[in-house]
Structure formats: structure tokens, C-alpha cells
Design a protein around this motif. Sequence first.
Motif, mmCIF file in Angstrom:
data_model
loop_
_atom_site.group_PDB
_atom_site.id
_atom_site.type_symbol
_atom_site.label_atom_id
_atom_site.label_comp_id
_atom_site.label_asym_id
_atom_site.label_seq_id
_atom_site.Cartn_x
_atom_site.Cartn_y
_atom_site.Cartn_z
ATOM 1 N N ASN A 1 0.840 -1.210 0.000
ATOM 2 C CA ASN A 1 0.000 0.000 0.000
ATOM 3 C C ASN A 1 0.872 1.255 0.000
ATOM 4 O OD1 ASN A 1 -2.303 1.618 0.025
ATOM 5 N ND2 ASN A 1 -2.401 1.686 2.268
ATOM 6 N N HIS B 1 3.614 5.854 2.034
ATOM 7 C CA HIS B 1 3.135 4.586 2.589
ATOM 8 C C HIS B 1 2.132 4.899 3.706
ATOM 9 C CE1 HIS B 1 6.400 2.819 0.352
ATOM 10 N NE2 HIS B 1 6.169 1.606 0.827
ATOM 11 N N ASP C 1 0.149 3.233 5.503
ATOM 12 C CA ASP C 1 0.023 2.327 6.651
ATOM 13 C C ASP C 1 1.197 2.438 7.623
ATOM 14 O OD1 ASP C 1 -2.287 1.378 5.469
ATOM 15 O OD2 ASP C 1 -1.272 -0.304 4.495
ATOM 16 N N ASN C 2 2.215 3.205 7.274
ATOM 17 C CA ASN C 2 3.414 3.263 8.110
ATOM 18 C C ASN C 2 3.157 3.662 9.564
ATOM 19 O OD1 ASN C 2 5.358 2.293 6.404
ATOM 20 N ND2 ASN C 2 6.337 4.246 5.999
ATOM 21 N N ASP D 1 1.253 0.697 11.397
ATOM 22 C CA ASP D 1 1.859 -0.636 11.334
ATOM 23 C C ASP D 1 3.338 -0.669 11.694
ATOM 24 O OD1 ASP D 1 -0.605 -1.385 10.467
ATOM 25 O OD2 ASP D 1 -0.030 -1.775 8.383
ATOM 26 N N THR E 1 4.322 8.493 7.153
ATOM 27 C CA THR E 1 3.735 8.117 5.867
ATOM 28 C C THR E 1 4.670 8.482 4.720
ATOM 29 O OG1 THR E 1 1.477 8.373 6.673
ATOM 30 C CG2 THR E 1 1.798 8.532 4.295
#
Length: 330
Positions: free
Chosen positions: A50, A76, A78-79, A82, A87
Amino acid sequence: MKTLLLDSDDVDENTRMADVIQAIEDAFAAYEHGNAQMPAKSYIELPQYNGDFRSMPAYLDAGEWDAAGLKWVNVHPDNPADHDLPTVMGTMIYSDPETAFPLAIIDGTALTMKRTGAAAAVATDHLAVEDARSLGIVGAGVQSYTQLEAIAEVRPIEEVVVSDVDDERVQRFVDAYGDEFDVRGGSIAEAGHCDVLSTVTPVEDPIVSPDDVGEHTHVNAMGADAEGKHELADDLLLGATVVIDDHEQCTHSGEINVPYAEGVLTDEDIDAEIGEIVVGEREGRTAETGVTVFDSTGLAIQDVAAAHVVYAQAADEGNGSPFDLVGVDE
């Protein structure tokens, strides 16, 4: 000969915003005069993560100085959740055009914020009313801070209205600038009725309508940096004087990308590129001008120009962390 490593704190320490604004204006002029090379931004799509990578190389000759570099940046989403990482992260490689020696490795995230604010300031200087004293900001994320920092260099800003769906972000912004400006939270319409409005959100459904701006508001549309992003309503764009930074990037991933792809907005609705105004080939604001919009996608020449300013200051002051990257004797 050593390469300088400049982290985000070094970028902050070695950035004089007035110098970056001038360098960005010089870069726009060089690009307009054909004194720059800027291949199209390239993307590496990573749907399995993603995210994506983007590479942005450029060279420019501004007359008294020339510079070259490459920014390698990701997105990114989801950084944060997760991996406890931002991001967006960026790395700038700044090189000597004559020898290709890597003069500096620079934090590209902080550099991007500085040059993005500076680009908005250049556009504001040419397109906003001369006595603009109020600034509205929609989106109170990290980019909002350099919008105020830079625009206050070119206009005597006194009042600031910031709008965001996150009240905590608004409060952090108010706390950061409450001692320098009359700053408060407000609605999108309150922000939009300021003399200058900067929108710095990632939305794909427009959130600013014609009724949300004043008769002579200048809008810096800074948020759209990918296909599908779209902050301003189509009828607002169609009724405004629209100035872009680069035709290819703006029609692909800038504020106008969605209505342009749909045929709602065409080349006839684009009034100028900012470089044409900077060099005097097209007029900026006149007495008859109403709402103006600057569609900024962020150009590689801006990164190189900002890196030139940061590196020159750091080298002069002996700042940063020199290291032996290439293995050349002193």
C-alpha cells in the motif's frame, strides 16, 4: 573531500526562508527560460505494501549558480499504524554539476516542507492582493506550518484562521503561533474568506466551494500530489484565474487532474504557468482579477533550489556531519 549529512534539524538550522523563496523563484524563471532539465517524476507502485516510491531528478542553471540533485520519496499510508514510521519520507542527493561529486545527503522530508511553503509564497507574492493581511489554512498537518512561515515573508500577515477535522491538530497550530499572530480555529468558509487561503489536505472529494472564498481570495492548492486528489470544487476552479506549476504534473496529479481528465476543465481554462508570471511574460494579479488559484504539484527543480540554499549555508557555517562517501583524499 567530504559529503555533508544534513538531518531534519540541520535543514531547519540552515534554512533562511527568504533565501529559499528567492531560490524557488529563480528556479521557476530558469525552467521557463529553458535553463533547467527536469525529467518527469517516475513512480514505483507497491500495492502489496500500500505504497509507492517517487524519483525526482533535476538540474537548473539560475545564472549566478547552478545545481543538480535527486529526491527519492515514498508515500506509505500504513506506516504510522503498522511500523511507527512517517507516511512520507524523503532523501535528497545534492551534487556538484561540474564534477558530479555528492556534496550532501539531505533529509528530504524537511526540505520538502520548506520548498512547498516557499512555492506558495512565490505564487502569493504575484497573485494575492498587495495588502493581504489574513491567511486561511485548511489542513493543520505538518505542511501547514511552512505555509504560514513562508507566506508571512511576502505579505504582512496578522490574522490566521486554521481549519481541520482534528481539533487537536488545530490547537497545536494555534499554540505554535499564538504569540506571533492573531490565530484561531475556524470553518473552511472562515479560512477561505481570508485574503490568502492555502489548502494542504489529501482529500479526493472537494471540500472548498465558490461560496467558501472571498471575491479576491488567492488560493494555494497544495494538497493534490497524486491522481484522484481534489480539494477545490470544479465550479470554483472554472470561475477562477488558474495558474499551474507544470502542465504535465498538474494534469496528471495536481489539483486540476480530476476535472481535466473528465473534460470539465481544459487547457483554455488554465491561464498561465507560474514561471510565465515570474519572468513577466504573463500578468499576475491586476485590479480586475477576482479569485486566483495556484495549482502546486511540487517540482524537482524546487527541491534542488532549496537544497542549494541549505547546503550553501551549512557549508559556510561548518554545520552538518561530514563523512567520506566517495573515498577521495582531502
